[in-house]
Structures are given as C-alpha cells and as structure tokens.
Design a protein around this motif. Structure first.
Motif, PDB file in Angstrom:
ATOM      1  N   SER A  49     113.153 116.691  22.443  1.00  0.00           N
ATOM      2  CA  SER A  49     113.961 115.775  21.603  1.00  0.00           C
ATOM      3  C   SER A  49     114.232 116.401  20.245  1.00  0.00           C
ATOM      4  N   CYS A  51     114.389 114.524  17.693  1.00  0.00           N
ATOM      5  CA  CYS A  51     114.068 113.423  16.563  1.00  0.00           C
ATOM      6  C   CYS A  51     112.840 112.755  17.306  1.00  0.00           C
ATOM      7  N   ASN A  61     109.622 118.124  27.535  1.00  0.00           N
ATOM      8  CA  ASN A  61     109.530 117.120  28.819  1.00  0.00           C
ATOM      9  C   ASN A  61     110.332 117.695  30.022  1.00  0.00           C
ATOM     10  N   GLY A  77     124.565 112.721  28.278  1.00  0.00           N
ATOM     11  CA  GLY A  77     124.311 111.740  26.926  1.00  0.00           C
ATOM     12  C   GLY A  77     122.783 112.105  26.438  1.00  0.00           C
ATOM     13  N   GLU A  79     122.423 113.586  23.808  1.00  0.00           N
ATOM     14  CA  GLU A  79     122.838 114.086  22.594  1.00  0.00           C
ATOM     15  C   GLU A  79     121.826 114.551  21.578  1.00  0.00           C
ATOM     16  N   ASN A  80     120.475 113.904  21.437  1.00  0.00           N
ATOM     17  CA  ASN A  80     119.491 114.302  20.562  1.00  0.00           C
ATOM     18  C   ASN A  80     118.564 115.046  21.391  1.00  0.00           C
ATOM     19  N   TYR A 272     113.641 109.497  12.798  1.00  0.00           N
ATOM     20  CA  TYR A 272     114.113 108.174  12.793  1.00  0.00           C
ATOM     21  C   TYR A 272     113.012 107.139  12.845  1.00  0.00           C
ATOM     22  N   HIS A 273     113.279 106.236  11.764  1.00  0.00           N
ATOM     23  CA  HIS A 273     112.185 104.944  11.877  1.00  0.00           C
ATOM     24  C   HIS A 273     112.611 103.711  11.182  1.00  0.00           C
ATOM     25  N   GLY A 274     112.757 102.622  11.948  1.00  0.00           N
ATOM     26  CA  GLY A 274     113.160 101.524  11.724  1.00  0.00           C
ATOM     27  C   GLY A 274     114.822 101.528  11.504  1.00  0.00           C
ATOM     28  N   GLY A 275     115.393 102.662  12.379  1.00  0.00           N
ATOM     29  CA  GLY A 275     116.770 102.608  12.318  1.00  0.00           C
ATOM     30  C   GLY A 275     117.294 103.675  11.199  1.00  0.00           C
TER      31      GLY A 275
ATOM     32  N   HIS B  36     122.063 103.411  15.989  1.00  0.00           N
ATOM     33  CA  HIS B  36     121.183 103.192  14.686  1.00  0.00           C
ATOM     34  C   HIS B  36     119.686 103.740  15.234  1.00  0.00           C
ATOM     35  N   CYS B  37     119.514 103.900  16.397  1.00  0.00           N
ATOM     36  CA  CYS B  37     117.818 104.425  16.679  1.00  0.00           C
ATOM     37  C   CYS B  37     118.204 105.435  17.563  1.00  0.00           C
ATOM     38  N   PRO B  38     118.416 106.615  17.167  1.00  0.00           N
ATOM     39  CA  PRO B  38     118.828 107.770  18.111  1.00  0.00           C
ATOM     40  C   PRO B  38     117.835 108.373  18.781  1.00  0.00           C
ATOM     41  N   THR B  39     116.375 107.797  18.520  1.00  0.00           N
ATOM     42  CA  THR B  39     115.532 108.163  19.589  1.00  0.00           C
ATOM     43  C   THR B  39     116.019 107.624  21.001  1.00  0.00           C
ATOM     44  N   GLN B  41     118.801 107.122  24.032  1.00  0.00           N
ATOM     45  CA  GLN B  41     119.888 107.681  24.443  1.00  0.00           C
ATOM     46  C   GLN B  41     120.058 107.006  25.829  1.00  0.00           C
ATOM     47  N   LYS B  65     111.886 108.965  24.927  1.00  0.00           N
ATOM     48  CA  LYS B  65     110.474 109.575  25.486  1.00  0.00           C
ATOM     49  C   LYS B  65     109.587 109.658  24.677  1.00  0.00           C
ATOM     50  N   ASP B 307     111.092 102.907  18.297  1.00  0.00           N
ATOM     51  CA  ASP B 307     111.887 102.375  17.172  1.00  0.00           C
ATOM     52  C   ASP B 307     112.776 101.432  17.269  1.00  0.00           C
ATOM     53  N   TYR B 308     113.175 100.650  16.640  1.00  0.00           N
ATOM     54  CA  TYR B 308     114.315  99.800  16.476  1.00  0.00           C
ATOM     55  C   TYR B 308     114.458  99.160  15.190  1.00  0.00           C
TER      56      TYR B 308
END
Lengths: 333, 314
Positions: A49, A51, A61, A77, A79-80, A272-275, B36-39, B41, B65, B307-308
């Motif tokens: 990942s 992120c 993974n 999909g 993407e990240n 990313y955290h909390g969006g 918004h939360c790219p973790t 997918q 993951k 995350d959200y």
C-alpha cells in the motif's frame, strides 16, 4: 549529536510478509490443477500500500489475487497499491525445501536485479527494483505450509550508505510548495498503468518526473530530489525499497571526481487519517553514496525474512482450522 | 447464497425511509469513501462466476488492508471502567443491537464524544495500567508458544545474513524489555521501536438480500499469522461477539470462512441514525451512507483503527 567524522550508517527496515488465508486456498488450487509436480519458479504478485497506517512496519500483502496474471490497475482498482512482482517455487517434498541452497538462490535473484540496474531495464521500469522470492512446501493433506520469503537487496560491503541529515518534508518545503508537489505527484502517477514506486522532483520547478528523466536532469547539473513511496513510518529509518534504488542512483548518476557524493532522497509517506491527507511523516534525508562501477567485485545479496522469533528460518502456518473441509462442514452447522 | 441470487435487485431509492440502499447507491457511497479515505479501495472479484451483475465488474466490493488493532476489547473496557464509568451503561434490553455509548448519549454528537473519550483515555493510561495490558499480552504469547511445537526439529538452513544495515525487529517480549529500558534511559531515543500489533483486512460487500452494506474481517496476529475465530472475538465488543458476528464464506474471496457482521439489523440501525440526524436538522446524503455505516460499525469493533471521515456528525 554526531561529530563530523562519525556518520550514521543507514539502517533499512525490511518488508514483513502478510498472507491472507485466501492465498493458501488459491495456492492449493493452482498446485493441484495447474502446477502439479512442476516445481519451476512461477510469477507471483505482492501488494504494497502507498498509504499504509502509521506505526506499522513495511508490509507486503499476498492474497487470492497474487496468482492472477496481468493485474491491470485500471481494472482491479488498486490505485493506491504498488504491485511487486516476484516468483514462487513450490517444492514437492520437505527435504528438497530444506536442502535448497538459500544463499545461492538469493544471489541469483540479486544478480538479476544487478543486471537490470546495469542495463536500462531498471531505469525504464524502476518498479523492477522491488522483487521478492517465495519458496513453499505445501502439505496438502493437513493444510500445513512451510514458507520463506526473501526480499533481495544488493549490498556493497565495502561501500556503505551514510545518512548525513534528515529534514521533515514539511520543514523542507513551504505549505504551498508541498501542496504543489502532491498535485504533481498525483498527476505523474496518472501516466502509468501501475503505481510507480520511485520518482524524481525537479528542485526548481517542483515538477515530478520519472527516475530516468530525473537522472538525465541530474546529469545535466540540475538539482534533483530522488523520491520513493516509503512503506515504512518510523522517523529514523527508511524502508527496504530504498536499498536497490540507491544502487541504481549510484551507478547511473554522473560521478564526481570524489569517491563519494551526496543525494537528497524524499521518503514520501502518503498517509490518510480521518479523511485527510497527511505528509507529516514524510522525510528528506541527505545520503552519502560511494561511487560504484559496473564491474563491482564484491556484491552480496541479502533479504531472507526472519521468522516470528527473529531467526533466519522459514515460517510454518497451519490452515487446517479454516481450510479443512470436514471442519468447515462442522462449523457451518 | 441462493436467497441473495433470487432476491430482485432494489431499483427504487428509498434509503431515508427504509435504510436500504440500491446497488447504484452503494457505488456512489463507495466512490465517496474511496475518494476521501484512499486507504479504502474498490476491488473486483477473482472468480467471474461470483461477479454480481448489479454492480460494475471493477467495483464489486471495498477493501482496506493492514488496519492496526493495538488493543483488545477487554482492555478498552477495563480502561473505560477505571475512569469513565458513567459512559459505560449496561445495555438496556430494547434495541439491544445498538451500542449504548453510541446512540443513547443525549448529545447529537454521541459518536464523536465516545471517540474523544477513547482518545483522552489513551492519554490518561497510567503506567500501571499499561503494564497490566502488557502482562495480559505476554500471557497470550505464552499460550501461543505451545502451538509452535511444530518447528521443533528445525533444519539448519545455513543462511548467512549478518548485515549491520538491516534493522532487525526483535521478538515481542524482548522488544518490550527494550522499550522499558528506553523509558528508563529517559529519551535517549536512538531507535524508535515498533510494538508489533494485530492487523485486520476489512471488506465491505453489498448484500442483495438485506439491501445493505456488509462488513467482513480477517485478522492477523503480531507476527502476521491469521487469527483464529476465537482470537478474533477479542476484538469484537462483548455485546456483539456471539450475537451479530458470524463466520461465513465471502461472496467474492474464495476458500476460507470469514468473520462478518451480520446485516439483518443494518437497515434498521441506519434508519435510526438518519432519524437522529434529521432531529438535529441534518439530512443524510446517500454518498455519506458508508461513512455513517462505518461509524456505526465502530461500536462493534471499537479497537480496529480503520479510517473514515469524522466530519460527519450525527
């Protein structure tokens, strides 16, 4: 504080393999239906990942989709996710698994990476610098798997890398600059079918380029920061992918008259955290690199994964609890 | 799943009245979540036969993951009990599914409050409590060791790797010793130390029978070994562990049984949440459906740190 003569050797944080149970199910299937007794190396994919969460070591993974051929990111999909290509060898007996010369095997993998670096292959497709090798003995009767990952990394025992300085990304660049870089980075990724692990930033314009273009710019005397998506989060150490990247840079960037030279490397940690997107873990480290040449005499390859007791031994996983069809039938009642 | 296959696909949008969403709405909400939360997918299915034709092939389900889970639920409960007793109220019989400290708080921002309390709590953990938690975990480790009798007659593989530029993660017990020593040595922080944690892979599928999203989990221990069903119960709040979490085959991922939060009451809970929002003058837009869903799921798996966006208040 360190004195000037005492430089810090860079310590790299190795990958940790993380195998979803669906991987073993799929392995069972391909072994029985497809590979059968054939124990040649086959292609396999791992996923890293871009992120990941803070406070986790670098993780690679594996799941049911690792066996799929032609994973196209636009279709799947991911993407990240950086797709790491590697190879798997499934042994038919535990004896063969044990007797295999592990040092020789990892050296062969290292040699392939070194050849890619020497030729233009690694410059054309820097993701090739991330590789892995997996050996497995699968006891299909009782669903016990012996396995061992290697994440081959080249070392030049006489020519180490030193870390001279470390700056936080957000201290190095202003707010506007870092925002511009993030934007350019995302645009850069759009040009590729699969997520690029490595990139280069033109210090003047803050444009983001491929490593190849970065090397060209650097060789024309422009100031270039070489970067990578760092799967590690620790503030003191870079993750494993930097190792082979430094070898590539040391060989392909124009040498100076001195024995060593310095590079600024961006350890880009997209979190990313909390969006919200955070760059506060990203670092810029100044690295001192020895010049290396194409006919380097002493190259070692390291990278066998340690087991849960931190020993250089294979791991064993018993999946009978969730794969044994009889047990499954029981628990379904 | 036959019921799933033969249930007609919901076409008409009435999520505000019923809590149900259509597959189209699931895709809209999923796009918003991944944006918004790219973790999180989108994932497609491995098996073409398992592909649901009411969803685009490349957007069959959502996945995230390596989500850390540093504490077990009982540790969380213990810490709650020690300082914030009034937050934990014993569940009242009615609507037993709904977590008390999530919905029954009078403020409109109950969920946020609960989070803040958790955060605050983390900060306030005294040394003694921390030690307790570690002792508990160490006990667990001792148990684990019995399983590893398998590798008794370890073959010597003779791998040479004495590279001083590799940061070697030490086994957990030694690590904690090291960490304590670091604490004693007071800020002489040469090496930052990772405390290995459990992690989870989470999936959200669309359940055509219940017409709601459905959450799936598969967990790993500190050494990335898959957790057993029993071990995973540690991370599911007591109120829900044996009631609403079931083990079933995932519609898209082959092979093993996976833990899942059963969706039979999801629509109802979502409806309640939307009513609650309506009372405080807010209206849930369909793209935020999954955000609210994830917030509510947090009451079932309070220690899994996925995350959200927390900007959505209820």
């Amino acid at each position: 504080m360190q004195s000037e003569n005492e430089k810090d050797l860079i310590k790299f944080v190795p990958f940790n393999s993380c195998i979803n149970p669906s991987f073993w199910f799929e392995l069972n299937k391909v072994k029985l239906d497809d590979y059968m007794l054939n124990d040649d190396f086959k292609d396999l994919k791992g996923f890293c990942s871009t992120c990941s969460s803070n406070n986790l070591p670098p993780i690679l993974n594996f799941d049911y989709s690792s066996f799929k051929k032609n994973v196209d990111k636009t279709k799947i999909g991911h993407e990240n996710v950086i797709i790491v290509e590697g190879q798997i060898k499934i042994f038919n007996t535990i004896n063969e698994f044990n007797l295999l010369d592990k040092n020789k095997l990892i050296d062969e993998f290292g040699q392939t990476i070194w050849n890619d670096i020497k030729s233009t292959k690694a410059l054309d497709d820097p993701n090739r610098l991330n590789r892995f090798c997996l050996i497995v003995f699968a006891n299909l009767k009782n669903y016990v798997f012996h396995y061992w990952f290697a994440f081959p990394a080249l070392t030049f025992p006489l020519k180490s890398y030193y870390q001279l300085r470390k700056t936080k990304f957000l201290d190095y660049f202003s707010m506007e600059q870092s925002e511009l870089i993030l934007e350019n980075m995302d645009r850069f990724q759009l040009n590729f079918k699969s997520h690029q692990s490595f990139f280069a930033i033109n210090f003047e314009t803050l444009d983001v380029f491929s490593v190849r273009e970065g090397v060209n710019l650097h060789n024309c005397g422009k100031k270039v920061l070489f970067g990578l998506y760092d799967p590690n989060s620790q503030s003191n150490h870079p993750g494993w992918p930097l190792r082979n990247y430094l070898a590539l840079l040391a060989l392909k960037c124009k040498k100076t008259e001195y024995e060593t030279r310095n590079f600024e490397i961006v350890l880009f940690r997209d979190r990313y955290h909390g969006g919200e997107r955070k760059s506060n873990l990203s670092l810029i480290i100044e690295v001192e690199i020895f010049n290396i040449s194409e006919n380097e005499e002493k190259i070692n390859t390291i990278g066998w994964e340690r087991n849960e007791k931190s020993q250089l031994h294979p791991r064993i996983v018993n999946m009978s609890g969730s794969m044994n069809t009889e047990k499954l039938a029981e628990s379904a009642v | 799943n036959i019921a799933d296959t033969f249930t007609p696909v919901l076409k008409e949008s009435k999520f505000r009245e019923t809590g149900f969403i259509t597959p189209e709405e699931f895709v809209i909400a999923g796009d918003f979540l991944t944006g918004h939360c790219p973790t999180w997918q989108w994932a497609n299915t491995s098996n073409p036969k398992a592909c649901k034709d009411y969803l685009p092939p490349e957007k069959q389900f959502l996945i995230t993951k390596n989500v850390p889970c540093t504490k077990r639920c009982r540790h969380l409960m213990e810490s709650f009990r020690n300082t914030q007793e009034k937050v934990i109220e014993v569940e009242s019989g009615e609507g037993g599914w709904v977590d008390t400290h999530f919905l029954d708080t009078n403020t409109a921002q109950g969920a946020n409050l609960a989070h803040e309390i958790v955060d605050e709590k983390e900060k306030n953990l005294s040394e003694g409590e921390l030690k307790n938690i570690k002792d508990l975990e160490r006990e667990e480790d001792d148990e684990d060791d019995d399983e590893e009798a398998l590798d008794m007659d370890e073959y010597d593989h003779n791998v040479i790797d004495d590279d001083e530029t590799t940061l070697i993660t030490k086994p957990k017990a030694k690590l904690e010793e090291a960490k304590q020593n670091v604490n004693l040595a007071n800020n002489e922080q040469e090496d930052e130390i990772f405390i290995p944690t459990r992690t989870y892979d989470l999936n959200i599928t669309y359940d055509n029978y219940y017409r709601t999203p459905r959450l799936w989990l598969s967990g790993y221990d500190e050494n990335n070994k898959p957790l057993t069903i029993e071990q995973m119960y540690d991370d599911i709040s007591e109120d829900h562990a044996k009631k609403t979490v079931t083990f079933e085959t995932h519609p898209h991922i082959p092979g093993t049984l996976m833990a899942s939060i059963h969706p039979c009451r999801h629509a109802e809970v979502m409806k309640k949440l939307m009513n609650l929002m309506a009372e405080s003058g807010k209206e849930l837009e369909v793209h935020s459906y999954l955000m609210v869903f994830l917030k509510f799921v947090q009451s079932v798996i309070p220690t899994i740190e996925y995350d959200y966006t927390r900007n959505i208040t209820i």
